[in-house]
Design a protein around this motif. Structure first.
Motif, short mmCIF file in Angstrom:
data_model
loop_
_atom_site.label_atom_id
_atom_site.label_comp_id
_atom_site.label_asym_id
_atom_site.label_seq_id
_atom_site.Cartn_x
_atom_site.Cartn_y
_atom_site.Cartn_z
N ASN A 277 72.38 27.08 25.98
CA ASN A 277 72.46 27.86 27.22
C ASN A 277 71.97 29.28 27.00
O ASN A 277 71.83 29.75 25.87
CB ASN A 277 73.92 27.90 27.73
N ARG B 290 88.29 29.28 29.00
CA ARG B 290 87.33 28.57 29.82
C ARG B 290 87.89 28.26 31.21
O ARG B 290 87.15 28.26 32.20
CB ARG B 290 86.91 27.27 29.13
N GLY C 290 85.08 29.47 33.58
CA GLY C 290 84.46 28.33 34.24
C GLY C 290 83.07 27.94 33.77
O GLY C 290 82.42 27.10 34.39
N MET C 291 82.59 28.50 32.66
CA MET C 291 81.26 28.13 32.20
C MET C 291 81.29 26.75 31.54
O MET C 291 82.22 26.43 30.80
CB MET C 291 80.73 29.17 31.19
N PRO C 292 80.27 25.92 31.77
CA PRO C 292 80.31 24.54 31.28
C PRO C 292 79.91 24.36 29.82
O PRO C 292 80.07 23.27 29.27
CB PRO C 292 79.31 23.82 32.19
N SER C 293 79.39 25.40 29.19
CA SER C 293 78.87 25.28 27.83
C SER C 293 79.43 26.44 27.00
O SER C 293 79.59 27.55 27.51
CB SER C 293 77.34 25.33 27.85
N ASP D 102 79.27 30.34 42.56
CA ASP D 102 78.85 29.39 41.52
C ASP D 102 78.01 30.16 40.52
O ASP D 102 76.83 30.42 40.74
CB ASP D 102 78.06 28.24 42.14
N CYS E 32 77.18 29.32 37.45
CA CYS E 32 76.27 28.49 36.66
C CYS E 32 75.66 27.48 37.64
O CYS E 32 75.97 26.28 37.60
CB CYS E 32 77.00 27.78 35.52
N GLY F 73 74.32 24.03 36.75
CA GLY F 73 75.21 23.07 36.10
C GLY F 73 74.80 22.84 34.66
O GLY F 73 74.67 23.78 33.88
N VAL F 74 74.57 21.59 34.30
CA VAL F 74 74.11 21.24 32.96
C VAL F 74 72.92 20.30 33.08
O VAL F 74 72.71 19.68 34.12
CB VAL F 74 75.23 20.57 32.13
#
Length: 585
Positions: free
Chosen positions: A92, A222, A226-229, A504, A506, A509-510
Motif C-alpha cells: 500500500n 485498526r 479502518g485501513m485495510p492493510s 471512505d 481507502c 479498497g484492496v
C-alpha cells in the motif's frame, strides 16, 4: 585492450538500475554495448519504492524485449525468490496526517493499495542488491562493463562520440546514453542544466536506520483508523504542513533477511529554508520530535549511514535528446520522492528508447528525429509530476484538502496502470511484441493516464482549484467541494470504489482477486463510453492464468526446498548445479 574492445554501438554512462536494464535489453538484441560505471557494486542508492505503473512497466519491458530477468523485479514474490531477500514488500501507499505537538488522529489517514498476487504486490528495493543483480544480468547478456571508471569528457563527431575516461583510455560509440543522476556527465559537458521550471521547491534529509518501530504498534488501533492493510507493509508517508517523512522498511515480512529501513524528511524550501549551522542529523531529529506519533516510531531508531542533507532537490535539463545522445530521466530532471515516480518514468523511457536504439543500430541511422518522442513524453511526465507534487504540498495544509486531492491521484494511477495492462493483455493473446506499440499511441502514451483527454481534464481542473486556494482566491471548503464535483462529473471513478465519499479514506479498497475482478467487470460493462473499449477490455483470463502459475510455482518451490533438505541429510552428490543456465552467446 584490443581495438574492437574499444568500439561500440551504444555507450551507457552509469551502471545503476536504468543503465543496466537498458544494457541488457540492447545486448539481448545484438547491440554492442559499453557500460561505464564510476563506482562499483554493491553501492548505496535511493529510489527504493515501486508503484503499480513501475510493476506493470517492468512486465512490459521484460516481455517486449525478451529479458525475463527484468520481470523478476516486477513483483515482490519474484524479487524475493530471484534477486534478494533483503527487499521489503509494498502492499500500500499509506498517508498519515500530523499536527505539531499532537498524536495522530485515527480518522486522518488515507491508503491506496498495490495489486495483490499474481500481478503484485509492489516492492521496496534494497537498491544495492537490486542494482548489483541487474549489473550482473547485463554483463551476462554480453554488455562490456567497466566499474570504477570515471568519464572525464565526451567528444561528439559526425559519426559518433569518443568517451575519454580517467584511467582506461578512450572508447568510441555511435550513440551515448547518460544514465547518471544529478551530476551526470552529458548535462554538464553540453551545458544542458537550467533553473528548474517547477513549482515544487523542496529539500531532503535521509539515511538508513535499524530499529524503526512498525507504525502499527504506534498508530491508533485498526478498529479506529479502518485501513485495510498494515501501515508497516507499505510506503508510509507522515504528512505535516510544509513537508512529509518517508518510511520504507525492508524488514517488513516474515522471510526478510534485512534489519534496515529507509527514512527521510522532505521539506518545502520556502517554509523551511536550509539552516547554515545545523548538522543534518540534528535537523532531522528536530522535525521528528515535533510530532509525538512520529517520535514514538523512531524512539529506538539508529542510523547506519551518515545523514545526507540536500539543497533544492529539483533539477532540470533543457532537453532529453540530441545529436547522438540521450539522457535517461534520472539524468535529465527530478521533482521529489513523493509518489515514488522516478522508477516509473525511467521504465517508461526504457520501453520507448529500447526499440528505437535497436532499429537505429540496424539501420546505422541515429537521426535525432527518431528519438523526439522520448524528449516530448519524458518532459511531459516531469511537468505532470511537478503539478501533482506541488499541489500535494499545498494540500498538506489541511487533512480534508489532502483527502480530496489524493483521490485525483488514485484515479490517474488507475488509468495509467490499466494502459500498461492493456498492452500486456494484447501480448498474452497474440504473443506478438508489436502489440506493445499501442503504448505510444493515444490514449496510452506517458503515465498516469495523461494522454486520455478525460483524465487530463479532471487533473488539470483539480490542479487549478488547488492553485487558486494557494493564491488565496478560494477557501479550503470551496476547493474541496470543487474537487469532488470534478470527480463526479468525470465519470472516471469506478462505482465499486468509494471515491466520492469523503468518509471512505481507502476508496479503492484492496486489489486482491475478487475486488480486482469487480473493477474489470465495471470497466467492461458499466463504465461510461469514454472508458469502455479503451480500458478494462480484458485481463480476466491473464489474471486467472497467472494466479494458477503463481500458486503452482510457490508449491513447487516449497516442495523443492523440502526435498533438497531431506536429500542432503542422506546424500552428498546432487545435480543442482546442472540447472544453472549455460553462458549466453
Amino acid at each position: 585492450m584490443q581495438e574492437d574492445q574499444r568500439v561500440f554501438d551504444v555507450a551507457i554512462v552509469g551502471g545503476g538500475i536504468g543503465g543496466t536494464m537498458l544494457g541488457a535489453v540492447l545486448a539481448r538484441h545484438g547491440v554492442r554495448v559499453l557500460l561505464l560505471e564510476g563506482s562499483g557494486h554493491p553501492r548505496f542508492a535511493i529510489g527504493e519504492s515501486t508503484v503499480p505503473e513501475t510493476t506493470f512497466g517492468l512486465r512490459v519491458l521484460a516481455r517486449r524485449y525478451d529479458v525475463p530477468e527484468i520481470e523478476h523485479l516486477a513483483t515482490h514474490g519474484a524479487l524475493r525468490r530471484h534477486v534478494s531477500s533483503n527487499c521489503g514488500v509494498k502492499r500500500n501507499f499509506s498517508f498519515v496526517y500530523h499536527r505539531e505537538g499532537e498524536p495522530t488522529r485515527p480518522d486522518e489517514c488515507t491508503q491506496y493499495p498495490t495489486w495483490g498476487p499474481p500481478l503484485g504486490p509492489d516492492s521496496h528495493y534494497f537498491r544495492q542488491d537490486v542494482d548489483a543483480h541487474m549489473f550482473h544480468v547485463a554483463v551476462s547478456y554480453g554488455v562490456t562493463a567497466h566499474t570504477h571508471t570515471l568519464v572525464d569528457d565526451v567528444k561528439f563527431e559526425e559519426d559518433g562520440a569518443t568517451l575519454v575516461t580517467r584511467d582506461r583510455g578512450s572508447f568510441r560509440a555511435s550513440y551515448v546514453v547518460d544514465a547518471g543522476g544529478m551530476r551526470a556527465v552529458l548535462p554538464e559537458r553540453l551545458g544542458l542544466r537550467q533553473e528548474p521550471p517547477y513549482r515544487t521547491r523542496s529539500r531532503t534529509i535521509f539515511t538508513h536506520m535499524v530499529d524503526v518501530r512498525p507504525f502499527d504498534r504506534v498508530a491508533p488501533p485498526r478498529a479506529e483508523h479502518g485501513m485495510p492493510s498494515p501501515f508497516s507493509q507499505g510506503t508510509l508517508h507522515h504528512m505535516f504542513k510544509g513537508g512529509w517523512f518517508w518510511v520504507i522498511p525492508f524488514d517488513n515480512h516474515s522471510t526478510s533477511t534485512s534489519e534496515l529501513c529507509s527514512v527521510g524528511v522532505n521539506l518545502d524550501l520556502d517554509q523551511y529554508p536550509r539552516p547554515d549551522d545545523v548538522p543534518a542529523e540534528e535537523e532531522f531529529w528536530r522535525h521528528v520530535r515535533r510530532f509525538p506519533s512520529v517520535a514514538r516510531q523512531f524512539e529506538r531508531a539508529r542510523s547506519v549511514r551518515p545523514y545526507v542533507s540536500t539543497d533544492r532537490t529539483q533539477f532540470a535539463s533543457q532537453k532529453v535528446v540530441g545529436d547522438r545522445w540521450c539522457l535517461l530521466p534520472h539524468a535529465s530532471d527530478f521533482i521529489d520522492p513523493l509518489f515514488s515516480s522516478g522508477l516509473a518514468v525511467t521504465v517508461m523511457a526504457l520501453n520507448a528508447l529500447g526499440h528505437r536504439l535497436i532499429e537505429a543500430v540496424r539501420r546505422n541511422d541515429f537521426d535525432t528525429a527518431r528519438f523526439a518522442y522520448l524528449d516530448h513524453w519524458t518532459k511531459r511526465m516531469f511537468r505532470f509530476y511537478d503539478d501533482l507534487v506541488s499541489c500535494s504540498y499545498v494540500s498538506f495544509d489541511d487533512f480534508e484538502l489532502w483527502n480530496a486531492w489524493n483521490r485525483v491521484w488514485t484515479i490517474t494511477t488507475l488509468y495509467g496502470t490499466n494502459a500498461q495492462n492493456q498492452a500486456a493483455v494484447a501480448f498474452d493473446r497474440t504473443g506478438d511484441p508489436a502489440g506493445f506499440d499501442a503504448l505510444e499511441l493515444p490514449p496510452y502514451r506517458g503515465l498516469q493516464g495523461v494522454d486520455n483527454p478525460w483524465v487530463e481534464r479532471l487533473f488539470d481542473q483539480a490542479r487549478d482549484a488547488v492553485l487558486a486556494y494557494r493564491a488565496g482566491e478560494s477557501t479550503k471548503e470551496r476547493t474541496v467541494a470543487r474537487i469532488y464535483e470534478l470527480l463526479r462529473e468525470s465519470e472516471l471513478c469506478p462505482s465499486v470504489w468509494g471515491t466520492l465519499d469523503p468518509q471512505d479514506r481507502c476508496p479503492a479498497g484492496v486489489f486482491t482477486l475478487w475486488p480486482l475482478m469487480r473493477i474489470l467487470l465495471w470497466g467492461k460493462f458499466r463504465s461510461p463510453r469514454h472508458v469502455r473499449g479503451s480500458y478494462f477490455t480484458g485481463g480476466g483470463r491473464m489474471v486467472g492464468k497467472e494466479a494458477v502459475q503463481a500458486y503452482t510455482g510457490a508449491v513447487r518451490a516449497g516442495g523443492s526446498q523440502v526435498h533438497q533438505t531431506v536429500r542432503d541429510m542422506w546424500v552428498n552428490w546432487n545435480g543442482d548445479w546442472t540447472r544453472r543456465a549455460e553462458p549466453r552467446k
